[in-house]
Design an enzyme around this catalytic site. Structure first.
Site, PDB file in Angstrom:
ATOM      1  N   CYS A   1      39.655  44.409  41.790  1.00  0.00           N
ATOM      2  CA  CYS A   1      38.961  45.652  42.121  1.00  0.00           C
ATOM      3  C   CYS A   1      38.310  46.245  40.874  1.00  0.00           C
ATOM      4  O   CYS A   1      38.216  45.612  39.826  1.00  0.00           O
ATOM      5  CB  CYS A   1      39.953  46.657  42.703  1.00  0.00           C
ATOM      6  SG  CYS A   1      41.040  45.963  43.960  1.00  0.00           S
TER       7      CYS A   1
ATOM      8  N   ILE B   1      42.250  40.769  48.532  1.00  0.00           N
ATOM      9  CA  ILE B   1      42.740  39.412  48.296  1.00  0.00           C
ATOM     10  C   ILE B   1      44.106  39.216  48.940  1.00  0.00           C
ATOM     11  O   ILE B   1      44.344  38.247  49.655  1.00  0.00           O
ATOM     12  CB  ILE B   1      42.842  39.108  46.784  1.00  0.00           C
ATOM     13  CG1 ILE B   1      41.476  39.314  46.101  1.00  0.00           C
ATOM     14  CG2 ILE B   1      43.367  37.704  46.544  1.00  0.00           C
ATOM     15  CD1 ILE B   1      40.410  38.340  46.506  1.00  0.00           C
TER      16      ILE B   1
END
Length: 637
Positions: free
Chosen positions: A2, A63
């Site tokens: 991120c 993810i």
């Protein structure tokens, strides 16, 4: 994987309101296209009644726990809040331990383990993590902001303290969105950039803006900022091991590192250059995947000296992977303006170009990719280690550096070949008379000190501080005092070139395309193990990576270990003499060139002319000047 950003302030005039926080998070939307989050509290107070405002911003690339794990996240009572970029590979073991001690988990993601671990042991928590990360934690109970970066520097984290406001972000562009932060170029950073092709930590191109060094934590409390390491190892310590013991331990460590990095709730693949490191990582991943072929990706060039894709195809066939090859043409550098925007500050490693395209094309197929980064630094694979080793032996046998006429070789013309004997001999003989650390810098640097002295204008020289860019490398070199010269060079690279160049290159190029790249060689357990090894297990008789071959030689074709090493650069020297010649003239030699206040035009013209006439190969120097010129046009107003 991120992007994070945010701020802490006391003065109401320095408040970060929702619109500004949105600008800061939107600037890194590419790092997290799946979701965003924000939290602002302008009424935090410490035990003495002092007022604080806090803002945390977040962009998410999903993810693990794709549907959950939204950020900013908080603990059970809301007393601790966190934004987190990266992956914690040992989060399952940590979670089991924390649940056993009574913590309640609201998500299945890896980040929440960090939050609860911080509750239990404070800033000591970061030493418990196996992963790549940049973390920001606001602790309401202590009215403090904690910033932390992973041990090797795989994830970036920038910050600036202006007045009583601290701002931070995953990329410089977050801070550039805040008025009054990225205002003044640091002349020393330009000098460092031309030396190393990057601006080393803790500095940045902007005065007053800093990079948090790898393995460090920054604590902002009661208006004061303290930066300190939470991880370190002693590079002077060598642990005696037999080859058999070292082979067995490396097999265990690297297999476990790959296993941990195969955790994913989204499609995963592997970069495959055809070199030793990426081939080994792919082989280990394929072994653990079983019969399901792993997706592999390589990128090449139309010039043979720079194209490794034939070797990559050989390894892919040997392992049975599902392989794809891409190719970069000379017009591939048309993305230079995109590179300059994404890298934020001048970054001159030309291999960012193929890394960019490899990331872009890989992302079309998978969301996570493994990479072999770190093998050269950890296991003595670079040619420059052999050059340094040879120079030490030659100086011991006879004073070659004092031989009359040795400087004449500097007048020999270069050619287009990446690995020409003349080019290597020039660099070797120019450095051989210097002390070891200086000698090593000579093989690393883009512009030697004498060339920078000729290049700089008098006005720019007066603006430079008294520090020598060499001091950054020298301080790291001296940490491994007492070790052999190859170990000292590889340890220096491990602590400088690896985080400042390679990790930066991979992070920015991959995250520009919302691709997560995981680097199993950079598991801190592997790094510490490699640093402690006696040199003869890694390097002997001018050959490096011996232990990798001893441990994993049966897994990939023998030819991969014996073939000539090739870098991951681009044929920039040849392209600047042909296809890209107009670009050089239209930028570096333009009447409105932004580098004019810094560099003498006649020297730049001489470099361009010598390169085009093949009197010298200035390809990488011209590339770095071009990057700086483009950066000044885009970022300096």
């Amino acid at each position: 994987m991120c992007g994070i950003t945010g701020a802490v302030w006391q003065s109401e005039s320095l408040r970060v309101d929702p619109s500004l926080l949105k600008q800061m998070t939107d600037a890194i939307a590419h790092r997290g296209p799946d979701d965003d989050g924000a939290w602002i509290d302008n009424d935090q107070r410490d035990g003495q009644g002092r007022h604080y405002g806090v803002a945390l911003g977040f962009r998410r690339l999903s993810i693990i726990d794709v549907e959950g794990a939204a950020q900013p996240m908080s603990n059970e009572d809301g007393g601790v809040r966190m934004v987190f970029n990266g992956e914690i590979y040992n989060f399952k073991a940590l979670r089991h331990r924390l649940e056993g001690s009574g913590h309640q988990f609201a998500t299945d993601g890896d980040g929440e383990s960090v939050l609860h671990l911080y509750e239990d042991i404070g800033t000591d928590c970061f030493a418990e993590l196996n992963g790549m990360f940049a973390i920001a934690i606001w602790d309401t109970r202590r009215s403090r902001l904690v910033l932390a970066r992973d041990r090797i520097g795989q994830k970036p984290l920038y910050y600036a303290l202006v007045g009583d406001r601290l701002v931070f972000g995953s990329e410089l562009k977050c801070l550039a969105a805040v008025p009054g932060v990225c205002n003044e170029i640091d002349p020393a950073a330009i000098d460092e950039f031309l030396t190393y092709q990057y601006v080393p930590h803790p500095g940045t191109i902007w005065k007053g803006v800093r990079k948090l060094p790898p393995g460090h934590v920054a604590i902002f409390e009661k208006g004061k900022l303290v930066v300190q390491p939470y991880w370190d190892f002693d590079p002077t310590v060598e642990v005696p091991r037999s080859k058999g013991e070292a082979v067995e331990r490396l097999r265990e460590l690297l297999a476990d590192s790959v296993r941990l990095r195969l955790q994913s709730d989204v499609p995963l693949g592997s970069f495959l250059s055809g070199g030793i490191d990426s081939s080994l990582i792919t082989a280990l991943a394929q072994r653990q995947q079983g019969e399901m072929p792993i997706r592999t990706f390589s990128i090449g060039f139309p010039i043979a000296d720079f194209d490794e894709t034939g070797y990559a195809a050989q390894v892919a066939e040997h392992l049975g992977t599902n392989h794809q090859r891409f190719e970069v043409q000379p017009n591939g550098v048309d993305i230079i303006d995109k590179l300059v925007w994404h890298y934020d500050e001048p970054f001159g490693d030309s291999s960012a170009v193929p890394t960019w395209y490899l990331s872009e094309l890989t992302r079309r197929e998978v969301t996570v990719a493994l990479s072999g980064d770190g093998g050269d630094e950890l296991f003595a694979g670079y040619d420059r280690y052999r050059a340094l080793w040879l120079s030490v032996r030659l100086r011991r046998m006879f004073p070659i550096h004092k031989t009359p006429g040795i400087g004449l070789i500097q007048r020999f013309p270069d050619n287009n070949k990446q690995y020409s004997i003349t080019r290597r001999a020039k660099r070797f003989l120019e450095a051989i008379g210097q002390p070891e650390a200086r000698r090593y810098l000579n093989w690393l640097q883009i512009f030697p000190e004498r060339m920078r002295a000729e290049l700089y204008t008098d006005e720019f020289v007066e603006r430079l501080p008294g520090e020598d860019p060499f001091e950054f490398l020298d301080a790291i070199w001296n940490r491994s005092e007492g070790r052999d010269v190859v170990t000292r060079a590889s340890t220096t690279d491990m602590l400088s070139y690896l985080p400042c160049d390679l990790c930066t290159k991979v992070d920015i190029a991959s995250m520009a395309h919302s691709l997560e790249v995981r680097q199993p060689m950079l598991d801190h357990r592997v790094v510490e193990f490699a640093a402690s090894l006696p040199v003869h297990l890694k390097f002997r008789g001018r050959r490096g990576k011996l232990l990798l071959q001893d441990a994993f030689g049966s897994m990939i074709p023998k030819s991969i270990f014996t073939r000539k090493k090739m870098g991951f650069g681009i044929p920039i020297g040849a392209w600047f003499r042909k296809e890209l010649k107009p670009m050089v003239h239209d930028t570096l030699l333009a009447d409105d060139a932004r580098i004019a206040p810094y560099f003498r035009r006649e020297v730049v013209e001489r470099l361009v002319g010598q390169h085009e006439r093949m009197e010298n190969n200035h390809g990488y120097r011209l590339w770095n000047l071009l990057i700086l010129e483009k950066w000044l046009r885009q970022w300096a107003g």
